[in-house]
Design an enzyme around this catalytic site. Structure first.
Site, short mmCIF file in Angstrom:
data_model
loop_
_atom_site.label_atom_id
_atom_site.label_comp_id
_atom_site.label_asym_id
_atom_site.label_seq_id
_atom_site.Cartn_x
_atom_site.Cartn_y
_atom_site.Cartn_z
CB CYS A 2 -0.65 -0.16 1.33
SG CYS A 2 -2.03 -1.49 1.52
NE ARG A 27 4.89 1.74 -1.61
CZ ARG A 27 5.60 1.84 -0.42
NH1 ARG A 27 6.56 2.29 -0.35
NH2 ARG A 27 4.79 1.28 0.35
CD1 TRP A 79 -0.06 -5.91 -0.81
CD2 TRP A 79 0.84 -6.40 -3.27
NE1 TRP A 79 0.85 -7.29 -0.75
CE2 TRP A 79 0.78 -7.20 -2.03
CE3 TRP A 79 0.53 -6.21 -3.99
CZ2 TRP A 79 1.73 -8.22 -2.59
CZ3 TRP A 79 1.11 -6.96 -4.54
CH2 TRP A 79 1.90 -7.51 -4.58
CG ASN A 105 0.02 2.05 3.62
OD1 ASN A 105 -0.43 2.07 2.94
ND2 ASN A 105 1.56 2.81 3.63
N GLY A 106 -0.79 -0.49 6.69
CA GLY A 106 -0.52 -2.11 7.75
C GLY A 106 -2.40 -2.59 7.76
CD GLU A 486 16.52 -19.60 -4.32
OE1 GLU A 486 15.86 -20.56 -5.36
OE2 GLU A 486 16.60 -19.12 -4.84
CE LYS A 490 17.19 -15.92 -6.88
NZ LYS A 490 15.64 -16.36 -6.95
CG HIS A 509 27.55 -40.27 -7.72
ND1 HIS A 509 28.07 -41.41 -7.09
CD2 HIS A 509 27.16 -40.23 -6.59
CE1 HIS A 509 28.00 -42.25 -6.14
NE2 HIS A 509 27.35 -40.48 -5.56
CE LYS A 612 8.85 -10.66 -8.38
NZ LYS A 612 9.52 -11.61 -8.10
O1 M6R Z 1 4.82 -17.10 -9.00
P1 M6R Z 1 5.70 -18.11 -8.48
O2 M6R Z 1 6.22 -18.26 -7.32
O3 M6R Z 1 4.62 -18.95 -9.00
O4 M6R Z 1 7.33 -18.01 -10.06
C1 M6R Z 1 7.23 -19.56 -9.96
C2 M6R Z 1 9.19 -19.74 -10.58
O5 M6R Z 1 8.99 -19.12 -12.25
C3 M6R Z 1 10.08 -17.94 -9.70
O6 M6R Z 1 10.21 -18.72 -8.56
C4 M6R Z 1 11.36 -18.16 -10.28
O7 M6R Z 1 12.05 -19.07 -11.27
C5 M6R Z 1 12.32 -16.90 -9.83
N1 M6R Z 1 12.77 -16.20 -10.55
C6 M6R Z 1 13.24 -17.14 -9.46
O8 M6R Z 1 13.68 -16.37 -9.00
#
Ligand code: M6R
Length: 617
Positions: A2, A27, A79, A105-106, A486, A490, A509, A612
């Protein structure tokens, strides 16, 4: 998340409020609204959708002549947290008499009790929000002095707030207050702007006052009189903002990803808020809508997800199996529907997705529902498709994640999965005492993450070893195996370095054939079961000439003594309880990936080829 803007001064309030909202669009939000005074009467417009849709409606419904004289107002982007994104739930909210307007907000944690109390006195609510409860409470306590009514109301609420309040009876005054939700007041020439985000203020003035928790301010054109909630004046310094508006959106950070990494302690606090029960020593997950008996009937859990969310699921599997003794399967969502999964009436399918829109995860939800299984969601975006279609679940409350690389969503997913494991465990084999220990771990998490973030400079220096390589490995064992996956994901997505996440024991292996001086290995040797074996795995890597960056727990002298002479760099995580270690470890790896990508000059927030939200199969 928000956003709040308030304006009082000599200029066109509507224009300034709408511009302020636009500045905060980055945001993320689902609805927007504003309220102002016209000829001494409140006028407001609010709707779901974009700020531009709100602006179009305002200019359509309020002619230039009508808008004349509007020099005060409040505005908001919402939001959703309590209640879906609807016009009715959008802010501002009004008191019973319709003379006081509030943006908030909050989260007001005790809103349900307050709402009941007000309903008993004849108040009727038009929305499902906690914020409307606060607006109506202020109205109920109002006796002509706005500051006094707002203070009295805030003394009754539990939770967090950043608010701005407008009152028909005081056309020259806004009241602003905060607890746990940022709010600042910009002081310009003959005008003041209240905002939750410096981005909405910098184009008007650089002189700002940041409110502290439990500050309340009477804001007039060019002035702010600040008190505490008990009406005692407090002194707050005027700071000078030296950000441009682009930097302000990122809170002064160079990239959204870095901002979101540093937001993690707060994101986790929001994720945990109201969810820990110190009496029964368990967690409170009302969104799941499951009674203890329903929980006790669950015999198997299937966690479906993609990408980072799948890695969080893999950490969650360790938590749930260890604490609750329920078998857990993690499943790549894209495969789930095609392999005709075997599901039974005592299974729970939990779909984990930050966006709540990932096509493969959504398809898995539909498949599981079709098979008559109990299906729940774990999403960050409220009222997203997965959240709606599952109808029950656990929201992350991490706030919007803008950077394509998921960071705070991952740590909040792991936190939420820990809460779920605690809940299921307390319903089965965990004693009160064990529950109390786990509740303490959950409470400690945000501070431990904050302590890990202090390693930023050290990690930035270590990143230089990685930044120039073409290939690298991340290895871990046990609960740190998914963290290695992970970490590798990243770094590859934002720095374009080819990284493989591997179980440390699997290395020999096959992939060990690739190790040489030009292929660094990031080895997770923090204090979890299996760390002794990691020391041998690290020696195997060193024997092949690969430089090693080891992640170790502070105070683990045995491991540190074995590794210091052989590895190239050590990242020492704060000492922490077992279940916190994967979270701290991933925070260090997020920073490592970030700095490697920065050193390589990569477009960190929008890496090539990535979106995203992946809404295609
Ligand atoms: O919105 P989601 O959590 O379902 O997205 C899944 C993946 O597309 C997402 O986690 C992707 O692997 C990220 N870009 C990794 O940083």
């Amino acid at each position: 998340m928000c956003g709040i803007v308030g304006y009082v001064g000599g200029r066109d309030a509507v224009e300034i409020l709408l511009n302020g909202l636009k500045r905060m669009e980055y945001r993320g939000y689902d609805s927007a609204g504003l309220a102002t005074l016209r000829a001494g009467k409140l006028a407001q417009v609010k709707n779901t959708g974009k700020v531009q849709a709100l602006a179009d409606r305002v200019f359509r419904e309020w002619s230039e002549e009508f808008r004349e004289g509007m020099h005060i107002g409040i505005a908001h982007t919402r939001w959703a947290t309590h209640g879906a994104p609807t016009d009715a739930n959008a802010h501002p909210h009004l008191d019973k008499a319709g003379k006081i307007a509030l943006v908030h907000n909050g989260i007001i944690e005790n809103y349900a009790g307050l709402r009941k109390m007000l309903e008993a006195k004849g108040h009727v609510f038009l929305s499902e929000t906690d914020s409307e409860v606060l607006a109506q409470l202020i109205g109920a306590l109002y006796q002509g002095d706005l500051l006094q009514a707002v203070s009295a109301a805030l003394l009754q609420v539990e939770g967090t707030f950043g608010i701005a309040v407008l009152d028909e009876a005081h056309p020259e005054l806004l009241v602003a207050a905060r607890r746990g939700s940022p709010l600042l007041i910009g002081l310009g020439e003959g005008e003041s702007i209240i905002a939750s985000d410096a981005a909405a203020v910098v184009s008007h003035t650089r002189n700002v006052i940041y409110l502290d928790d439990d500050d309340i301010a009477e804001v007039r054109a060019g002035t702010a009189d600040i008190r505490n909630l008990h009406n005692v004046p407090v002194n707050r310094a005027v700071s000078h903002l030296d950000w441009d508006s682009g930097a302000a959106e990122k809170g002064g950070y160079e990239h959204f990803m870095l901002k979101e990494i540093f937001e993690q302690p707060d994101a986790m606090r929001n994720c945990l808020r109201g969810r820990l029960d110190d009496t029964l020593h368990t967690s409170v997950l009302t969104g799941l809508g499951l009674e203890p008996r329903d929980m006790a009937a669950i015999q198997r859990i299937v966690l479906v997800a993609c990408g980072t969310s799948l890695h969080a699921a893999m950490v969650g599997k360790y938590f749930i199996e260890e604490l609750a003794g329920i078998p857990v399967e993690t499943e790549q969502a894209a495969e789930f529907r095609y392999r005709n999964p075997i599901l039974g009436p005592h299974d729970l399918v939990l779909a984990i997705s930050q966006s709540g829109e990932t096509a493969d995860t959504l398809a898995a939800v539909r498949e599981a529902k079709c098979k008559g299984t109990l299906v729940a969601g774990m999403c960050n975006v409220v009222a997203s498709t997965i959240a709606r279609e599952t109808g029950c679940g656990i929201y992350l409350h991490a706030g919007p994640e803008i950077g394509v690389a998921s960071t705070k969503a991952f740590t909040c997913q792991v936190t939420a999965l820990f809460l779920l494991a605690l809940k299921l465990g307390r319903g089965r084999r965990l004693s009160r005492q064990q529950g109390a220990g786990l509740v303490a771990t959950a409470k400690a998490l945000p501070e431990l993450v904050a302590a890990t973030l202090k390693l930023n400079d050290k990690v930035a220096a270590v990143a230089e070893t990685l930044a120039s390589c073409r290939d690298c490995f991340y290895i871990g064992r046990g609960i740190l195996h998914p963290v290695a996956l992970e970490g590798a994901l990243k770094i590859k997505e934002i720095s374009y370095i080819h990284a493989e996440g591997y179980h440390a024991a699997e290395l020999k292996h096959g992939p060990i054939a690739l190790l040489e001086a030009a292929v660094p290995v990031v080895a997770l040797a923090a204090d979890v079961p299996g760390k002794d074996k990691m020391v041998s795995n690290i020696q195997e890597c060193r024997a092949r000439g690969a430089p090693v960056i080891a992640v170790v727990s502070e105070g683990d002298e045995a491991t540190l003594t074995s590794l210091r002479p052989i590895v190239q760099a050590i990242i020492e995580l704060p000492k922490a309880p077992l279940h916190a270690v994967p979270v701290l470890c991933v925070v260090a790896l997020q920073l490592l990936a970030y700095h490697a990508a920065r050193l390589r000059g990569c477009p960190i927030d929008q890496p090539r080829n990535l979106a995203k939200s992946v809404t295609v199969e």
